[in-house]
Motif scaffolding. Structure first.
Motif, PDB file in Angstrom:
ATOM      1  N   VAL A 256      45.306  38.303  36.370  1.00  0.00           N
ATOM      2  CA  VAL A 256      46.015  39.306  35.589  1.00  0.00           C
ATOM      3  C   VAL A 256      47.498  38.970  35.418  1.00  0.00           C
ATOM      4  O   VAL A 256      48.157  39.435  34.473  1.00  0.00           O
ATOM      5  N   ALA A 257      48.029  38.111  36.291  1.00  0.00           N
ATOM      6  CA  ALA A 257      49.446  37.749  36.207  1.00  0.00           C
ATOM      7  C   ALA A 257      49.812  37.088  34.884  1.00  0.00           C
ATOM      8  O   ALA A 257      50.978  37.123  34.474  1.00  0.00           O
ATOM      9  N   VAL A 258      48.836  36.499  34.184  1.00  0.00           N
ATOM     10  CA  VAL A 258      49.150  35.859  32.894  1.00  0.00           C
ATOM     11  C   VAL A 258      49.667  36.878  31.884  1.00  0.00           C
ATOM     12  O   VAL A 258      50.319  36.502  30.902  1.00  0.00           O
ATOM     13  N   LEU A 259      49.397  38.168  32.104  1.00  0.00           N
ATOM     14  CA  LEU A 259      49.868  39.182  31.169  1.00  0.00           C
ATOM     15  C   LEU A 259      51.378  39.351  31.220  1.00  0.00           C
ATOM     16  O   LEU A 259      51.961  40.028  30.364  1.00  0.00           O
ATOM     17  N   ASN A 260      52.029  38.713  32.199  1.00  0.00           N
ATOM     18  CA  ASN A 260      53.491  38.653  32.177  1.00  0.00           C
ATOM     19  C   ASN A 260      53.995  37.896  30.959  1.00  0.00           C
ATOM     20  O   ASN A 260      55.161  38.025  30.575  1.00  0.00           O
ATOM     21  N   ASN A 261      53.107  37.105  30.340  1.00  0.00           N
ATOM     22  CA  ASN A 261      53.468  36.367  29.125  1.00  0.00           C
ATOM     23  C   ASN A 261      53.311  37.212  27.861  1.00  0.00           C
ATOM     24  O   ASN A 261      53.398  36.680  26.754  1.00  0.00           O
ATOM     25  N   LYS A 262      53.042  38.499  28.054  1.00  0.00           N
ATOM     26  CA  LYS A 262      53.012  39.452  26.926  1.00  0.00           C
ATOM     27  C   LYS A 262      51.965  39.085  25.875  1.00  0.00           C
ATOM     28  O   LYS A 262      52.269  38.912  24.695  1.00  0.00           O
ATOM     29  N   MET A 263      50.733  38.930  26.329  1.00  0.00           N
ATOM     30  CA  MET A 263      49.633  38.644  25.410  1.00  0.00           C
ATOM     31  C   MET A 263      48.675  39.834  25.359  1.00  0.00           C
ATOM     32  O   MET A 263      48.622  40.630  26.303  1.00  0.00           O
ATOM     33  N   PRO A 264      47.889  39.965  24.281  1.00  0.00           N
ATOM     34  CA  PRO A 264      46.941  41.073  24.176  1.00  0.00           C
ATOM     35  C   PRO A 264      45.719  40.871  25.079  1.00  0.00           C
ATOM     36  O   PRO A 264      45.388  39.753  25.481  1.00  0.00           O
ATOM     37  N   LEU A 265      45.046  41.981  25.330  1.00  0.00           N
ATOM     38  CA  LEU A 265      43.785  41.967  26.059  1.00  0.00           C
ATOM     39  C   LEU A 265      42.732  42.657  25.206  1.00  0.00           C
ATOM     40  O   LEU A 265      42.941  43.775  24.728  1.00  0.00           O
ATOM     41  N   VAL A 266      41.604  41.968  25.000  1.00  0.00           N
ATOM     42  CA  VAL A 266      40.469  42.532  24.264  1.00  0.00           C
ATOM     43  C   VAL A 266      39.378  42.844  25.279  1.00  0.00           C
ATOM     44  O   VAL A 266      39.038  41.992  26.113  1.00  0.00           O
ATOM     45  N   TYR A 267      38.834  44.062  25.241  1.00  0.00           N
ATOM     46  CA  TYR A 267      37.736  44.438  26.136  1.00  0.00           C
ATOM     47  C   TYR A 267      36.507  44.737  25.291  1.00  0.00           C
ATOM     48  O   TYR A 267      36.579  45.488  24.311  1.00  0.00           O
ATOM     49  N   ILE A 268      35.360  44.130  25.669  1.00  0.00           N
ATOM     50  CA  ILE A 268      34.113  44.323  24.926  1.00  0.00           C
ATOM     51  C   ILE A 268      33.164  45.161  25.772  1.00  0.00           C
ATOM     52  O   ILE A 268      32.929  44.866  26.948  1.00  0.00           O
ATOM     53  N   SER A 269      32.610  46.203  25.151  1.00  0.00           N
ATOM     54  CA  SER A 269      31.789  47.150  25.888  1.00  0.00           C
ATOM     55  C   SER A 269      30.583  47.561  25.068  1.00  0.00           C
ATOM     56  O   SER A 269      30.713  47.920  23.897  1.00  0.00           O
ATOM     57  N   ALA A 270      29.393  47.504  25.693  1.00  0.00           N
ATOM     58  CA  ALA A 270      28.185  48.004  25.027  1.00  0.00           C
ATOM     59  C   ALA A 270      27.800  49.375  25.575  1.00  0.00           C
ATOM     60  O   ALA A 270      27.554  50.313  24.827  1.00  0.00           O
ATOM     61  N   SER A 271      27.751  49.489  26.894  1.00  0.00           N
ATOM     62  CA  SER A 271      27.341  50.751  27.517  1.00  0.00           C
ATOM     63  C   SER A 271      28.480  51.755  27.596  1.00  0.00           C
ATOM     64  O   SER A 271      28.263  52.900  28.000  1.00  0.00           O
ATOM     65  N   GLY A 272      29.676  51.341  27.259  1.00  0.00           N
ATOM     66  CA  GLY A 272      30.847  52.185  27.426  1.00  0.00           C
ATOM     67  C   GLY A 272      31.678  51.672  28.594  1.00  0.00           C
ATOM     68  O   GLY A 272      31.182  50.967  29.465  1.00  0.00           O
ATOM     69  N   VAL A 273      32.944  52.008  28.606  1.00  0.00           N
ATOM     70  CA  VAL A 273      33.834  51.572  29.674  1.00  0.00           C
ATOM     71  C   VAL A 273      33.493  52.367  30.935  1.00  0.00           C
ATOM     72  O   VAL A 273      33.565  53.598  30.945  1.00  0.00           O
ATOM     73  N   SER A 274      33.097  51.673  32.000  1.00  0.00           N
ATOM     74  CA  SER A 274      32.742  52.338  33.248  1.00  0.00           C
ATOM     75  C   SER A 274      33.988  52.931  33.906  1.00  0.00           C
ATOM     76  O   SER A 274      35.125  52.614  33.540  1.00  0.00           O
ATOM     77  N   TYR A 275      33.763  53.769  34.915  1.00  0.00           N
ATOM     78  CA  TYR A 275      34.884  54.381  35.623  1.00  0.00           C
ATOM     79  C   TYR A 275      35.772  53.311  36.255  1.00  0.00           C
ATOM     80  O   TYR A 275      36.997  53.372  36.157  1.00  0.00           O
ATOM     81  N   SER A 276      35.154  52.313  36.909  1.00  0.00           N
ATOM     82  CA  SER A 276      35.945  51.263  37.562  1.00  0.00           C
ATOM     83  C   SER A 276      36.700  50.425  36.540  1.00  0.00           C
ATOM     84  O   SER A 276      37.862  50.047  36.764  1.00  0.00           O
ATOM     85  N   ALA A 277      36.058  50.136  35.394  1.00  0.00           N
ATOM     86  CA  ALA A 277      36.747  49.383  34.341  1.00  0.00           C
ATOM     87  C   ALA A 277      37.910  50.186  33.772  1.00  0.00           C
ATOM     88  O   ALA A 277      38.987  49.643  33.492  1.00  0.00           O
ATOM     89  N   ALA A 278      37.705  51.496  33.601  1.00  0.00           N
ATOM     90  CA  ALA A 278      38.784  52.352  33.091  1.00  0.00           C
ATOM     91  C   ALA A 278      39.974  52.341  34.046  1.00  0.00           C
ATOM     92  O   ALA A 278      41.132  52.273  33.615  1.00  0.00           O
ATOM     93  N   LYS A 279      39.689  52.374  35.356  1.00  0.00           N
ATOM     94  CA  LYS A 279      40.778  52.320  36.340  1.00  0.00           C
ATOM     95  C   LYS A 279      41.533  50.990  36.242  1.00  0.00           C
ATOM     96  O   LYS A 279      42.763  50.954  36.309  1.00  0.00           O
ATOM     97  N   ASN A 280      40.773  49.890  36.073  1.00  0.00           N
ATOM     98  CA  ASN A 280      41.420  48.580  35.944  1.00  0.00           C
ATOM     99  C   ASN A 280      42.274  48.501  34.684  1.00  0.00           C
ATOM    100  O   ASN A 280      43.395  47.967  34.711  1.00  0.00           O
TER     101      ASN A 280
END
Length: 354
Positions: A256-280
């Protein structure tokens, strides 16, 4: 202006062939009484799926689906990695499934020959029923995708996905499961893909945002990780962008430290974002504040910068919709960057035996 003034690439045309191809597979392999008609061996406890490239991403999808639908332990292995294993899985209750669009992919073909030497049960999913892989296999499933001219696999990818879905359904039926509802749902997949095409303008909007980036991350969890891998590959091979696919939970362990370089994050979900994924995702937003784009269902705790999703309650059908969204996304990014979409530099359609 003529409706035909914009020249279509082969990739574009092949993306739009998918409803017709999937309809043919459904008619070929599902009987009027809802049974899957192709043959598979009985008394199978484990499945090993072996493939390369996009076919490997299908294998990842299939491995999760076998566990979910048929309660069969399954794993996906890259063809090249299978060849390097000092001891290959050789239990007699294993079915090997080799997936190759051409039926001639060199490392997949050599892997099948190794499994044959171990006297294993072998099935193949291919687009060429006269290919070398078919001559080795005990069970053959044709994915009916036709000639695919663009190097980036699109119609063969969803065709292989559907064949694997029907294999999982077949074993569920053989295990006495009532999957009539799933059969009814999967018959609507051509319609779902046509509905996905109607989201083209939203896909173009996301492509506009991502084409300006030098690097971005695509994440997912569970069965959707296969789609994250496929999305990264499609964008890499058509646009040459440096895109990384990683499981979201693993991404939190230092990557996750690479996000210090200010890049976007794409999340792909079929069943929906789980509770743990939402927390992350919440933690990522708080610590790094990158643009977050979600392909598939979001979560009430997350406010993405952009979201593309189809309105459908069936998670398997949403996997197919997401597959087509990432194909369209890769196509649109490449168009906007002026790439040679059908013939990316340095790539050939298939690597075959010399």
């Amino acid at each position: 202006m003529s409706l035909f003034s914009e020249k279509k690439t082969c990739m574009d045309l092949e993306i739009h062939e998918q409803p017709e191809i999937l309809e043919k597979i459904l008619k070929e392999y599902i009987s009027d009484d809802g049974n899957i008609t192709f043959d598979l061996p009985k008394d199978i406890k484990k499945v090993v799926l072996v493939a390369s490239g996009s076919s490997y991403h299908c294998a990842r999808f299939g491995a999760d689906l076998f566990g979910k639908m048929a309660n069969i332990s399954a794993r996906a292995i890259y063809s090249s990695e299978y060849l390097l294993k000092p001891k290959a899985p050789d239990d007699k209750d294993i079915l090997y499934v080799f997936i190759t669009q051409s039926g001639e992919t060199s490392d997949t073909l050599r892997a099948a020959k190794r499994a044959k030497q171990l006297d294993m049960k072998i099935a193949c999913i291919t687009n060429n029923n006269k290919s070398s892989i078919c001559k080795l296999a005990d069970y053959t499933i044709n994915c009916f995708a036709g000639i695919e001219k663009s190097i980036a696999a699109t119609k063969s990818f969803t065709a292989q996905m559907l064949c694997l879905t029907l294999m999982a359904f077949k074993y569920a039926q053989m295990n006495g499961e009532d999957i009539a509802e799933h059969i009814g749902n999967i018959k609507t997949v051509p319609k779902v893909i046509k509905e996905t095409f109607e989201m083209k303008n939203k896909v173009k909007q996301l492509a506009d945002m991502l084409r300006k980036e030098k690097h971005f991350i695509i994440t997912a969890d569970g069965i959707s990780y296969a789609m994250a891998k496929e999305a990264a590959l499609k964008i890499q091979e058509t646009s040459y962008l440096y895109v990384t696919a990683i499981i979201l939970g693993e991404f939190m362990h230092g990557h996750v430290a690479v996000l210090n370089n200010k890049m976007p994050l794409v999340y792909i979900s079929a069943s929906g974002v789980s509770y743990s994924a939402a927390k992350n995702l919440e933690k990522i937003k708080k610590d790094y504040n990158p643009p977050i784009y979600i392909i598939g269902r979001s979560h009430e705790r997350i406010t993405p910068n952009f979201n593309i999703t189809i309105d459908n309650e069936d998670a398997i059908l949403r996997m197919y919709s997401n597959a087509v969204v990432v194909q369209m996304l890769a196509l649109e990014i490449a168009k906007k960057m002026g790439r040679n979409i059908d013939k990316p530099k340095g790539l050939v359609k298939v690597v075959t035996e010399n």
